[in-house]
Design an enzyme around this catalytic site. Structure first.
Site, mmCIF file in Angstrom:
data_model
loop_
_atom_site.group_PDB
_atom_site.id
_atom_site.type_symbol
_atom_site.label_atom_id
_atom_site.label_comp_id
_atom_site.label_asym_id
_atom_site.label_seq_id
_atom_site.Cartn_x
_atom_site.Cartn_y
_atom_site.Cartn_z
ATOM 1 C CD GLU A 38 -4.914 -0.164 8.837
ATOM 2 O OE1 GLU A 38 -3.842 0.417 9.058
ATOM 3 O OE2 GLU A 38 -5.467 -0.170 7.716
ATOM 4 C CB SER A 68 -8.054 -3.833 4.625
ATOM 5 O OG SER A 68 -7.410 -5.063 4.710
ATOM 6 C CD GLU A 69 -4.763 1.533 5.133
ATOM 7 O OE1 GLU A 69 -4.673 0.683 4.216
ATOM 8 O OE2 GLU A 69 -3.939 1.629 6.055
ATOM 9 C CG PHE A 92 0.425 7.600 10.105
ATOM 10 C CD1 PHE A 92 1.197 8.592 10.706
ATOM 11 C CD2 PHE A 92 0.497 6.310 10.599
ATOM 12 C CE1 PHE A 92 2.029 8.290 11.782
ATOM 13 C CE2 PHE A 92 1.330 6.006 11.672
ATOM 14 C CZ PHE A 92 2.096 6.999 12.272
ATOM 15 C CG ASP A 94 0.825 10.414 5.513
ATOM 16 O OD1 ASP A 94 1.666 11.153 5.017
ATOM 17 O OD2 ASP A 94 0.462 10.511 6.704
ATOM 18 C CG HIS A 138 4.462 7.367 8.293
ATOM 19 N ND1 HIS A 138 5.176 6.787 7.280
ATOM 20 C CD2 HIS A 138 3.799 6.360 8.913
ATOM 21 C CE1 HIS A 138 4.973 5.467 7.291
ATOM 22 N NE2 HIS A 138 4.124 5.187 8.263
#
Lengths: 343, 328
Positions: A38, A68-69, A92, A94, A138
């Site tokens: 991203e 869209s991980e 990140f 997370d 984060h």
């Protein structure tokens, strides 16, 4: 032997520049290598690591993705299974939670579930740790989650030279590798070897500072803090060896052993919460396998078992600082159960 | 279709006899989807499959001997007894794997599509590179109506549409997500309509008509090969049995089951072949016998295959650079 000019040998780069250099060199070496993530294209990534790569390698190779991980990691995996190496970025760490199926159920197990008939050579770069008031979603240090999943290699790069050399090894590695980069290290500077083959093998720890009384294990942002604590303790007459495992999986047991043979005392530092952190694994290895070398109980210095708070004062309380690390070392020195000569 | 049907019926019998541990999710009733779709594919195409995957794997050229050996948890299985029914894969055959996670294979197929798109570039610049051979390849992902509610489905359609990747998303709508009927897990009737959210074609095929599936998937494949991007294909079909072997499927109305049993894809196609005088009864009987013979041999092969040595559990975690062994 041809003398390498000193400037070449000892260029000082930031950690971010070192990572970029590794990506550039590997993309030039292997024209099929793709980057996915991203905002990695035009903006060059939220931390500027991939700046200029889109212009240099084109949009066919530096693939800016939607947020869209799960699809990004699955795409990297699918391409890798067809022999196209990829480096995917999770902005990140997370946000890796959104891609956990693809990381944990798919990538980690592909080789195993196919009885060794397939491999998935790809890298997931993950930005980890605190950065000053980035709060609970984060700032996490989730590396232990992935070390608990067989089939993944887990790298923690703590210096610019390590970042370059380890990332290049990760890209050339035939298995899925999670590559953790710490936000607060991106602007740190250090000598970085030039050259396309300046690789650092996965699975080898590094003595970051020689010492003889205590082995202080630290990685990522805790490494510079551990080094500072070691400096301070030297003034008190305590000689601290700082040891960076560099990769958590595979873990350099022999390297830890060599250090404990010298020092006989062990303090382990991590930014992640204490409970079930990777420190616990290192402590267990030392206790199970190297107990006869130990002169004192093992000490862990860790983040607290809390989510990461927002206020800078709270954040700094939660993660270990130099003073807390030094206190851990002093405690181990006081708690020696056997004298050096008597063990 | 007959091979798939009989493979599955035998698998159910063999499981009841204790030869097969673990889960079996029978594909019985849906054979026309796998056969029609895979008939539209060539040697450089790839599929990802589902938990109900035997049909896709056989249609893609999977060998029943290695499949039974895998189901029996024997060493000669496709995955050396480490995958089982839910995870059969063989990249050489273009099978990127069945999947125990609903929707898990969808993003992976997008990655295969990306690799195939890259192969088109390689073919232009480096025609001698072996990967250039895949330049006309497409990736097909099979999934069910239940998976069309997963994030992986929506993220993947969006990404494939955005990058115009050669991917065909084939939803086998068998009307049940596990035990839940379609109307209780989504408000739409036609899953194909979801394609419009991503500005890609959404086509519907009669999933019990092998020729219709072939026709629709061929169209999607042609578009993908020409660089026109992905298509969502919904195949309307029905699962004759329960979600898994052992589930009696009593949550389904009897008249619904009766309706769909009458619409059986194999029965339909036989009628069509006979009515058109394309085959004779004798030829169809000979085909049935050939299938029986092949499966008889496959079962014998699987029974003769040894179980793995327990310590093989430690192998294949990583590639050989670390001996392939488990690591801390």
């Amino acid at each position: 032997m041809t003398a390498t000019p000193k400037a070449e040998k000892e260029r000082r780069l930031t950690y971010a520049q070192a990572i970029r250099e590794a990506l550039v060199e590997e993309m030039e070496r292997d024209p099929s290598l793709l980057l996915l993530g991203e905002d990695i294209g035009e903006p060059g990534g939220v931390f500027g690591v991939t700046q200029g790569l889109l212009q240099r390698f084109g949009a066919e190779r530096v693939l800016d993705t939607p947020i869209s991980e799960e699809a990004v990691i699955g795409t990297a995996l699918g391409a890798a299974l067809l022999g196209v190496p990829t480096v995917a970025e999770i902005m990140f760490s997370d946000f890796a939670t959104l891609a956990m199926d693809q990381i944990v159920n798919q990538a980690a197990k592909f080789r195993y579930m196919t009885g060794g008939r397939t491999s998935a050579p790809f890298v997931i770069r993950m930005v980890t740790g605190t950065a000053g008031a980035t709060a609970a979603q984060h700032s996490q240090s989730l590396e232990a989650w992935f070390t608990a999943t067989p089939g993944l290699k887990v790298v923690t790069a703590s210096t610019p030279a390590d970042a370059k050399g380890l990332l290049k090894s990760a890209i050339r590695d035939p298995d899925p590798v999670l590559f953790f980069e710490h936000k607060l290290l991106y602007n740190s500077r250090g000598a970085v070897p030039a050259g396309v083959d300046s690789l650092i093998p996965l699975g080898e720890g590094r003595v970051a500072r020689e010492g003889s009384d205590v082995t202080l294990v630290a990685y990522l942002y805790m490494l510079p803090r551990a080094l500072k604590a070691a400096e301070a303790l030297a003034g008190e007459g305590i000689s601290v060896e700082v040891w960076d495992p560099c990769t958590l999986v595979p873990f350099d047991r022999a390297g830890l052993r060599r250090s404990l043979e010298k020092t006989g005392r062990l303090v382990i530092v991590q930014e992640a919460p204490r409970r079930n952190g990777f420190c616990a694994e290192i402590a267990a290895i030392a206790a199970e396998e190297f107990f006869p070398l130990l002169k004192a109980p093992i000490k862990r210095v860790c983040g607290t078992n809390t989510p990461m708070p927002y206020a800078p004062e709270l954040e700094q309380f939660v993660i270990p600082d130099e003073e807390r690390i030094a206190a851990g070392v002093r405690e181990v020195m006081r708690n020696a159960v056997r004298s050096a000569s008597g063990s | 279709m007959v091979l798939i049907r009989r493979f599955e019926e035998r698998a159910a019998e063999l499981r009841s006899l204790g030869y097969i541990p673990g889960f079996l999710h029978p594909y019985i009733g849906q054979e026309a989807v796998a056969v029609g779709a895979c008939a539209a594919l060539g040697p450089h195409d790839y599929i990802t499959s589902t938990h109900r995957g035997h049909g896709h794997i056989l249609a893609r050229g999977g060998d029943p001997r290695y499949m039974y050996a895998e189901l029996f948890a024997r060493r000669d299985g496709y995955n050396r007894a480490k995958g089982g029914s839910l995870h059969i894969a063989n990249i050489e055959l273009g099978i990127i794997g069945a999947n125990g996670i609903v929707g898990g294979g969808i993003p992976i197929a997008v990655g295969a599509g990306l690799a195939l798109k890259q192969a088109r570039q390689i073919a232009v610049h480096h025609p001698d590179d072996p990967r250039a051979r895949r330049a006309d390849g497409v990736a097909v992902t099979f999934f069910g109506d239940g998976a069309s509610n997963q994030g992986a489905f929506h993220e993947s359609l969006n990404l494939a549409a955005l990058w115009r990747l050669p991917v065909i998303f084939i939803c086998e709508n068998n009307l049940y997500g596990e035990f839940t009927p379609q109307h209780k897990h989504q408000t739409i009737r036609d899953i194909a309509t979801r394609a419009s959210s991503y500005a890609i074609p959404g086509l519907i095929a009669d999933g019990n008509d092998v020729l219709d599936v072939y026709r629709v998937v061929s169209k999607a494949a042609e578009d993908a090969r020409k660089g026109r991007g992905p298509t969502l294909v919904e195949c309307k079909t029905y699962r004759h049995r329960g979600h898994y072997e052992g589930d009696m499927g009593q949550y389904r109305p009897a008249e619904e089951v009766a309706f769909w049993l009458e619409a059986d894809p194999i029965k339909n196609y036989r009628r069509l072949l006979l009515a058109g005088a394309i085959c004779t009864e004798d030829e169809l009987r000979a085909l049935d016998q050939a299938v029986e013979q092949e499966l008889e041999e496959a079962v014998a092969f699987a029974k003769a295959s040894p179980p793995p040595a327990p310590e093989e559990a430690l192998e294949d975690v990583f590639v050989e650079s670390y001996g392939g062994r488990a690591l801390l």
